[in-house]
Design a protein around this motif. Sequence first.
Motif, PDB file in Angstrom:
ATOM      1  N   GLU A  14      24.437  50.031  37.286  1.00  0.00           N
ATOM      2  CA  GLU A  14      24.556  51.460  37.000  1.00  0.00           C
ATOM      3  C   GLU A  14      25.762  51.990  37.765  1.00  0.00           C
ATOM      4  O   GLU A  14      25.787  51.991  38.989  1.00  0.00           O
ATOM      5  N   GLY A  16      27.007  55.115  37.241  1.00  0.00           N
ATOM      6  CA  GLY A  16      27.007  56.570  37.309  1.00  0.00           C
ATOM      7  C   GLY A  16      28.083  57.119  36.385  1.00  0.00           C
ATOM      8  O   GLY A  16      28.563  56.444  35.487  1.00  0.00           O
ATOM      9  N   PRO A  17      28.494  58.356  36.608  1.00  0.00           N
ATOM     10  CA  PRO A  17      29.522  58.930  35.741  1.00  0.00           C
ATOM     11  C   PRO A  17      30.890  58.296  36.009  1.00  0.00           C
ATOM     12  O   PRO A  17      31.411  58.385  37.120  1.00  0.00           O
ATOM     13  N   VAL A  18      31.413  57.617  35.003  1.00  0.00           N
ATOM     14  CA  VAL A  18      32.714  56.948  35.118  1.00  0.00           C
ATOM     15  C   VAL A  18      33.551  57.330  33.911  1.00  0.00           C
ATOM     16  O   VAL A  18      33.085  57.285  32.782  1.00  0.00           O
ATOM     17  N   ARG A  19      34.780  57.707  34.173  1.00  0.00           N
ATOM     18  CA  ARG A  19      35.737  57.948  33.089  1.00  0.00           C
ATOM     19  C   ARG A  19      36.815  56.884  33.165  1.00  0.00           C
ATOM     20  O   ARG A  19      37.294  56.570  34.238  1.00  0.00           O
ATOM     21  N   ALA A  44      26.628  53.825  27.375  1.00  0.00           N
ATOM     22  CA  ALA A  44      26.767  55.135  28.015  1.00  0.00           C
ATOM     23  C   ALA A  44      25.773  56.066  27.344  1.00  0.00           C
ATOM     24  O   ALA A  44      25.866  56.326  26.145  1.00  0.00           O
ATOM     25  N   ASP A  45      24.824  56.551  28.129  1.00  0.00           N
ATOM     26  CA  ASP A  45      23.736  57.372  27.596  1.00  0.00           C
ATOM     27  C   ASP A  45      23.067  56.628  26.447  1.00  0.00           C
ATOM     28  O   ASP A  45      22.572  55.542  26.647  1.00  0.00           O
TER      29      ASP A  45
END
Length: 55
Positions: A14, A16-19, A44-45
């Motif tokens: 995991e 987390g939020p990754v761009r 992603a989601d």
Amino acid sequence: MALKRTAPEVLSIELGPVRMWRDDAAELVRLLGQCCDKPPKLTADDYELDDVGED
């Protein structure tokens, strides 16, 4: 009696939020594909990234 695994092990990380840019995602898939027995699966989601080359 020795036990034999019937299903392959799954590694889940995991982040987390990754761009990341598409090129970075493609490079990540390429590198993971070289060290794993099976191709990596990125999610992603509720979405799954299946081909970073597609638009």
